[in-house]
Design an enzyme around this catalytic site. Structure first.
Site, PDB file in Angstrom:
ATOM      1  CB  VAL A 115      25.985  55.892 -31.807  1.00 29.10           C
ATOM      2  CG1 VAL A 115      26.096  56.863 -32.963  1.00 29.10           C
ATOM      3  CG2 VAL A 115      24.532  55.556 -31.474  1.00 29.10           C
ATOM      4  CE1 TYR A 127      13.310  58.158 -27.923  1.00 28.82           C
ATOM      5  CE2 TYR A 127      11.989  59.628 -26.554  1.00 28.82           C
ATOM      6  CZ  TYR A 127      12.747  59.405 -27.684  1.00 28.82           C
ATOM      7  OH  TYR A 127      12.968  60.434 -28.576  1.00 28.82           O
TER       8      TYR A 127
HETATM    9  P1  NAD Z   1      14.473  58.540 -37.669  1.00 34.47           P
HETATM   10  O1  NAD Z   1      14.154  57.134 -37.327  1.00 34.47           O
HETATM   11  O2  NAD Z   1      13.936  59.103 -38.937  1.00 34.47           O
HETATM   12  O3  NAD Z   1      16.052  58.753 -37.691  1.00 34.47           O
HETATM   13  C1  NAD Z   1      16.899  58.121 -36.791  1.00 34.47           C
HETATM   14  C2  NAD Z   1      18.153  57.691 -37.545  1.00 34.47           C
HETATM   15  O4  NAD Z   1      19.060  57.151 -36.583  1.00 34.47           O
HETATM   16  C3  NAD Z   1      17.902  56.615 -38.599  1.00 34.47           C
HETATM   17  O5  NAD Z   1      18.500  56.984 -39.836  1.00 34.47           O
HETATM   18  C4  NAD Z   1      18.566  55.370 -38.010  1.00 34.47           C
HETATM   19  O6  NAD Z   1      19.121  54.493 -38.991  1.00 34.47           O
HETATM   20  C5  NAD Z   1      19.638  55.991 -37.138  1.00 34.47           C
HETATM   21  N1  NAD Z   1      20.075  55.109 -36.077  1.00 34.47           N
HETATM   22  C6  NAD Z   1      19.321  54.339 -35.258  1.00 34.47           C
HETATM   23  N2  NAD Z   1      20.083  53.643 -34.430  1.00 34.47           N
HETATM   24  C7  NAD Z   1      21.373  53.965 -34.716  1.00 34.47           C
HETATM   25  C8  NAD Z   1      22.622  53.564 -34.202  1.00 34.47           C
HETATM   26  N3  NAD Z   1      22.709  52.637 -33.239  1.00 34.47           N
HETATM   27  N4  NAD Z   1      23.743  54.120 -34.710  1.00 34.47           N
HETATM   28  C9  NAD Z   1      23.673  55.018 -35.716  1.00 34.47           C
HETATM   29  N5  NAD Z   1      22.504  55.432 -36.266  1.00 34.47           N
HETATM   30  C10 NAD Z   1      21.376  54.899 -35.756  1.00 34.47           C
HETATM   31  O7  NAD Z   1      13.979  59.360 -36.413  1.00 34.47           O
HETATM   32  P2  NAD Z   1      14.122  60.887 -35.978  1.00 34.47           P
HETATM   33  O8  NAD Z   1      12.816  61.240 -35.424  1.00 34.47           O
HETATM   34  O9  NAD Z   1      14.713  61.726 -37.031  1.00 34.47           O
HETATM   35  O10 NAD Z   1      15.140  60.734 -34.768  1.00 34.47           O
HETATM   36  C11 NAD Z   1      16.238  61.582 -34.554  1.00 34.47           C
HETATM   37  C12 NAD Z   1      16.385  61.869 -33.079  1.00 34.47           C
HETATM   38  O11 NAD Z   1      15.288  62.673 -32.644  1.00 34.47           O
HETATM   39  C13 NAD Z   1      16.373  60.636 -32.176  1.00 34.47           C
HETATM   40  O12 NAD Z   1      17.371  60.770 -31.174  1.00 34.47           O
HETATM   41  C14 NAD Z   1      15.001  60.677 -31.541  1.00 34.47           C
HETATM   42  O13 NAD Z   1      14.953  60.034 -30.307  1.00 34.47           O
HETATM   43  C15 NAD Z   1      14.784  62.164 -31.424  1.00 34.47           C
HETATM   44  N6  NAD Z   1      13.396  62.597 -31.278  1.00 34.47           N
HETATM   45  C16 NAD Z   1      12.466  62.326 -32.238  1.00 34.47           C
HETATM   46  C17 NAD Z   1      11.172  62.824 -32.096  1.00 34.47           C
HETATM   47  C18 NAD Z   1      10.117  62.650 -33.159  1.00 34.47           C
HETATM   48  O14 NAD Z   1       8.957  62.938 -32.913  1.00 34.47           O
HETATM   49  N7  NAD Z   1      10.459  62.242 -34.346  1.00 34.47           N
HETATM   50  C19 NAD Z   1      10.831  63.567 -30.956  1.00 34.47           C
HETATM   51  C20 NAD Z   1      11.800  63.810 -29.991  1.00 34.47           C
HETATM   52  C21 NAD Z   1      13.084  63.324 -30.163  1.00 34.47           C
END
Ligand code: NAD
Length: 252
Positions: free
Chosen positions: A63, A155
Site C-alpha cells: 500500500v 504510529y
Molecule cells: P498483523 O501484523 O497480523 O497484520 C498486518 C498485515 O498487514 C500483515 O499481513 C502484513 O503483511 C500487512 N502489511 C504490512 N505492511 C503492508 C504494506 N505496506 N502493504 C500491504 N500489506 C502490508 O497485524 P494486525 O494487528 O492484524 O494489524 C492490522 C491493523 O490493525 C493495522 O493497521 C494495525 O495498525 C491495526 N491495529 C492493531 C492493533 C493490535 O493490537 N493488533 C491495535 C490497534 C490497531
C-alpha cells in the site's frame, strides 16, 4: 447474508484482523480481494475461504506503492467488475520509539504504510464509488489514533491522521452515497498485538477492567464483526466516525 454480491478489497489481509475481516466478509456473501505484501499467506487465506464455498482472490500489493495500489484496484475491477467496499487494514508498528529518538526514515516508513497507504487506496477507489453513487470505506485506525500513550510517536501520529482522513472523506463524499468510518481497536491478538503486550502491561491490566478479558487481548474476529457492521447497511446512518473496540481499555 449481509454483503451478498458485494466486492470487498481488504489490505493487509494475509494475517491478523485483515484475515478475519476477509473471512467474515466472504462468509457474508462478499467477493473478497485478499491483498497483502505477502502473497503466499494471502493465497492461503483465499484457499481457506474457497474451501468454505466463498469467493476470493489474492493480490500482492504494497500500500506504500502508488503503482501497486493502482494495480490492486485495476485488477479488482477486471476480475469482479467494481469495488463496493474498501477496508484499509494494512499497518505497521513503530517499535514504540519516542519523539526524541525518532529518525526521519522510521517516521516516513510508518506514515507511508499507515496513512499514505489508505489515502492512496481511497484516492483510487473514489472515482468508482462516485460514478455509481455508492461505496463504503472502513479504515482500521487504533486506540493509538485517539489517545497518546499506546505506541511511539510515529504510529500514534499516523493513526490520528487516519481518524482525520476518515472524518474528511466521510464529510466530503456523503452526498454521493459514500460512507467512510474507522475502527479504533485496542490490543488484539495478532503479530502487532504481541508487541503491545510485551511493552504495555499497564494497558492490558486496564483492558481487563472493561470486560473481564484476560490477559486483555481481543481476537481478530472481534474487530471483524465491527468491520462487517460498518461495511453493511446496518450502519447506514453512521459516517465519518471512529468506533472504539477495546473491551473498555480506553474508557477507564
Ligand atoms: P498483523 O501484523 O497480523 O497484520 C498486518 C498485515 O498487514 C500483515 O499481513 C502484513 O503483511 C500487512 N502489511 C504490512 N505492511 C503492508 C504494506 N505496506 N502493504 C500491504 N500489506 C502490508 O497485524 P494486525 O494487528 O492484524 O494489524 C492490522 C491493523 O490493525 C493495522 O493497521 C494495525 O495498525 C491495526 N491495529 C492493531 C492493533 C493490535 O493490537 N493488533 C491495535 C490497534 C490497531
Amino acid at each position: 447474508m449481509k454483503l451478498n454480491g458485494k466486492v470487498a478489497v481488504v489490505t493487509g489481509a494475509a494475517s491478523g484482523m485483515g484475515k478475519a475481516i476477509a473471512e467474515l466478509f466472504a462468509a457474508e456473501g462478499a467477493q473478497v480481494v485478499v491483498s497483502d505484501l505477502n502473497l503466499e499467506h494471502a493465497s492461503k487465506v483465499v484457499e481457506g475461504i474457497e474451501s468454505k464455498g466463498g469467493v476470493a482472490i489474492a493480490i500482492a500489493a504494497n500500500v506504500a506503492s502508488e503503482e501497486d495500489v493502482q494495480r490492486l484496484i485495476d485488477s479488482t475491477v477486471s476480475r469482479f467488475g467494481t469495488v463496493d467496499i474498501l477496508v484499509n487494514n494494512a499497518g505497521i508498528m513503530d517499535n514504540f520509539v519516542p519523539a526524541a529518538d525518532i529518525t526521519d526514515a522510521l517516521w516516513d516508513k510508518v506514515f507511508a504504510v499507515n496513512t499514505t497507504g489508505p489515502m492512496r487506496t481511497i484516492r483510487k477507489t473514489l472515482p468508482i464509488f462516485t460514478e455509481k453513487k455508492a461505496g463504503v470505506i472502513v479504515n482500521i485506525a487504533s486506540a493509538g489514533g485517539l489517545f497518546g500513550s499506546r505506541a511511539g510517536a510515529a504510529y500514534t501520529a499516523s493513526k490520528h491522521a487516519v481518524v482525520g482522513l476518515t472524518k474528511n472523506v466521510g464529510f466530503q463524499y456523503a452526498t454521493l452515497g459514500i460512507r467512510c468510518n474507522a475502527i479504533a481497536p485496542g490490543a488484539v491478538e495478532t503479530n502487532i498485538g504481541a508487541t503491545l503486550t510485551a511493552v504495555n502491561p499497564f494497558g492490558m491490566e486496564r483492558a481487563q477492567v472493561g470486560m473481564g478479558i484476560n490477559p486483555g487481548l481481543g481476537k481478530p474476529e472481534d474487530i471483524a464483526k465491527v468491520a462487517l457492521f460498518l461495511a453493511s447497511d446496518d450502519s447506514s446512518f453512521i459516517n465519518g466516525t471512529t468506533i472504539t473496540a477495546d473491551a473498555g481499555w480506553t474508557a477507564y
